[in-house]
Design a protein around this motif. Structure first.
Motif, mmCIF file in Angstrom:
data_model
loop_
_atom_site.group_PDB
_atom_site.id
_atom_site.type_symbol
_atom_site.label_atom_id
_atom_site.label_comp_id
_atom_site.label_asym_id
_atom_site.label_seq_id
_atom_site.Cartn_x
_atom_site.Cartn_y
_atom_site.Cartn_z
ATOM 1 N N ALA A 1 0.840 -1.207 0.000
ATOM 2 C CA ALA A 1 0.000 0.000 0.000
ATOM 3 C C ALA A 1 0.874 1.255 0.000
ATOM 4 O O ALA A 1 0.618 2.192 -0.766
ATOM 5 C CB ALA A 1 -0.927 -0.003 1.207
ATOM 6 N N PHE A 2 1.908 1.275 0.836
ATOM 7 C CA PHE A 2 2.808 2.440 0.852
ATOM 8 C C PHE A 2 3.532 2.596 -0.488
ATOM 9 O O PHE A 2 3.691 3.710 -0.986
ATOM 10 C CB PHE A 2 3.823 2.343 1.994
ATOM 11 N N LEU A 3 3.958 1.472 -1.070
ATOM 12 C CA LEU A 3 4.618 1.526 -2.375
ATOM 13 C C LEU A 3 3.669 2.088 -3.431
ATOM 14 O O LEU A 3 4.046 2.940 -4.237
ATOM 15 C CB LEU A 3 5.099 0.131 -2.792
ATOM 16 N N THR A 4 2.430 1.638 -3.409
ATOM 17 C CA THR A 4 1.441 2.114 -4.368
ATOM 18 C C THR A 4 1.185 3.607 -4.198
ATOM 19 O O THR A 4 1.153 4.360 -5.178
ATOM 20 C CB THR A 4 0.131 1.313 -4.225
ATOM 21 N N LEU A 5 1.032 4.043 -2.945
ATOM 22 C CA LEU A 5 0.853 5.486 -2.703
ATOM 23 C C LEU A 5 2.063 6.271 -3.190
ATOM 24 O O LEU A 5 1.921 7.355 -3.776
ATOM 25 C CB LEU A 5 0.615 5.757 -1.221
ATOM 26 N N ALA A 6 3.251 5.741 -2.954
ATOM 27 C CA ALA A 6 4.468 6.417 -3.415
ATOM 28 C C ALA A 6 4.431 6.600 -4.923
ATOM 29 O O ALA A 6 4.754 7.681 -5.438
ATOM 30 C CB ALA A 6 5.696 5.613 -3.001
ATOM 31 N N LYS A 7 4.015 5.560 -5.632
ATOM 32 C CA LYS A 7 3.933 5.661 -7.089
ATOM 33 C C LYS A 7 2.858 6.656 -7.526
ATOM 34 O O LYS A 7 3.034 7.366 -8.506
ATOM 35 C CB LYS A 7 3.704 4.278 -7.693
ATOM 36 N N PHE A 8 1.753 6.712 -6.763
ATOM 37 C CA PHE A 8 0.715 7.710 -7.054
ATOM 38 C C PHE A 8 1.294 9.114 -6.940
ATOM 39 O O PHE A 8 1.092 9.956 -7.815
ATOM 40 C CB PHE A 8 -0.462 7.584 -6.088
ATOM 41 N N GLN B 1 1.185 15.516 -7.828
ATOM 42 C CA GLN B 1 2.552 15.000 -7.840
ATOM 43 C C GLN B 1 3.365 15.671 -6.744
ATOM 44 O O GLN B 1 3.320 16.886 -6.564
ATOM 45 C CB GLN B 1 3.187 15.245 -9.217
ATOM 46 N N SER B 2 4.086 14.855 -5.962
ATOM 47 C CA SER B 2 4.902 15.372 -4.875
ATOM 48 C C SER B 2 6.085 14.446 -4.640
ATOM 49 O O SER B 2 5.906 13.305 -4.200
ATOM 50 C CB SER B 2 4.079 15.482 -3.586
ATOM 51 N N ASP B 3 7.284 14.938 -4.933
ATOM 52 C CA ASP B 3 8.486 14.141 -4.686
ATOM 53 C C ASP B 3 8.648 13.848 -3.197
ATOM 54 O O ASP B 3 9.049 12.747 -2.819
ATOM 55 C CB ASP B 3 9.729 14.863 -5.208
ATOM 56 N N GLU B 4 8.333 14.816 -2.351
ATOM 57 C CA GLU B 4 8.490 14.637 -0.910
ATOM 58 C C GLU B 4 7.564 13.535 -0.380
ATOM 59 O O GLU B 4 8.000 12.657 0.368
ATOM 60 C CB GLU B 4 8.200 15.947 -0.178
ATOM 61 N N ASN C 1 6.591 7.841 1.371
ATOM 62 C CA ASN C 1 5.886 6.565 1.225
ATOM 63 C C ASN C 1 6.828 5.451 0.780
ATOM 64 O O ASN C 1 6.696 4.313 1.225
ATOM 65 C CB ASN C 1 4.690 6.713 0.291
ATOM 66 N N TYR C 2 7.794 5.759 -0.095
ATOM 67 C CA TYR C 2 8.806 4.760 -0.455
ATOM 68 C C TYR C 2 9.576 4.343 0.803
ATOM 69 O O TYR C 2 9.859 3.158 0.995
ATOM 70 C CB TYR C 2 9.797 5.314 -1.489
ATOM 71 N N GLU C 3 9.918 5.304 1.652
ATOM 72 C CA GLU C 3 10.651 4.990 2.883
ATOM 73 C C GLU C 3 9.828 4.104 3.813
ATOM 74 O O GLU C 3 10.356 3.175 4.427
ATOM 75 C CB GLU C 3 11.072 6.277 3.600
ATOM 76 N N GLN C 4 8.533 4.390 3.934
ATOM 77 C CA GLN C 4 7.652 3.563 4.767
ATOM 78 C C GLN C 4 7.629 2.124 4.245
ATOM 79 O O GLN C 4 7.731 1.177 5.014
ATOM 80 C CB GLN C 4 6.226 4.126 4.772
ATOM 81 N N ALA C 5 7.471 1.973 2.938
ATOM 82 C CA ALA C 5 7.431 0.638 2.337
ATOM 83 C C ALA C 5 8.770 -0.072 2.497
ATOM 84 O O ALA C 5 8.821 -1.263 2.823
ATOM 85 C CB ALA C 5 7.046 0.734 0.860
ATOM 86 N N ALA D 1 10.330 -0.940 -3.250
ATOM 87 C CA ALA D 1 10.387 0.416 -2.703
ATOM 88 C C ALA D 1 11.833 0.839 -2.478
ATOM 89 O O ALA D 1 12.198 1.988 -2.731
ATOM 90 C CB ALA D 1 9.597 0.496 -1.404
ATOM 91 N N MET D 2 12.658 -0.094 -1.998
ATOM 92 C CA MET D 2 14.076 0.212 -1.788
ATOM 93 C C MET D 2 14.724 0.610 -3.110
ATOM 94 O O MET D 2 15.486 1.580 -3.170
ATOM 95 C CB MET D 2 14.800 -1.001 -1.199
ATOM 96 N N ASN D 3 14.409 -0.126 -4.163
ATOM 97 C CA ASN D 3 14.943 0.172 -5.488
ATOM 98 C C ASN D 3 14.457 1.538 -5.983
ATOM 99 O O ASN D 3 15.264 2.355 -6.444
ATOM 100 C CB ASN D 3 14.549 -0.931 -6.470
ATOM 101 N N ASP D 4 13.159 1.774 -5.872
ATOM 102 C CA ASP D 4 12.605 3.046 -6.350
ATOM 103 C C ASP D 4 13.145 4.227 -5.558
ATOM 104 O O ASP D 4 13.382 5.295 -6.114
ATOM 105 C CB ASP D 4 11.077 3.019 -6.281
ATOM 106 N N LEU D 5 13.370 4.018 -4.268
ATOM 107 C CA LEU D 5 13.950 5.070 -3.433
ATOM 108 C C LEU D 5 15.367 5.380 -3.896
ATOM 109 O O LEU D 5 15.768 6.545 -4.005
ATOM 110 C CB LEU D 5 13.936 4.630 -1.970
ATOM 111 N N GLY D 6 16.131 4.327 -4.216
ATOM 112 C CA GLY D 6 17.481 4.532 -4.735
ATOM 113 C C GLY D 6 17.475 5.305 -6.041
ATOM 114 O O GLY D 6 18.320 6.180 -6.258
#
Length: 86
Positions: free
Chosen positions: A40-47, A57-60, A65-69, A77-82
């Motif tokens: 769910a956090f990953l999905t929100l991050a992508k949203f 759209q918000s990078d912050e 959300n990527y960090e939460q996931a 999420a770790m990959n997308d955060l990187g």
């Protein structure tokens, strides 16, 4: 045939109702299962990353959300955060 096409169309509209998807995804962040929460956090991050539906759209917020996931062990999420930090 017309009735069948109408039912499929109605189902498709429900399936792609952005508001419902956003609400259900936010609700899932409180799920008892850590895997479900991480997805769910990953999905929100992508949203937030893409500005999906009515989500601005918000990078912050995407990063948060990527960090939460990622904290829940979600490797996507770790990959997308990187990638965000690249």
């Amino acid at each position: 045939r017309y009735q069948c096409a109408t039912n499929i169309s109605t189902s498709a509209e429900k399936l792609f109702n952005h508001e419902e998807v956003i609400i259900e995804t936010r609700r899932a962040t409180g799920h008892a299962d850590p895997y479900v929460r991480s997805v769910a956090f990953l999905t929100l991050a992508k949203f937030y990353d893409s500005g999906f539906g009515s989500v601005e759209q918000s990078d912050e917020l995407a990063r948060e959300n990527y960090e939460q996931a990622a904290a829940l062990g979600n490797t996507d999420a770790m990959n997308d955060l990187g990638i965000m930090y690249r």
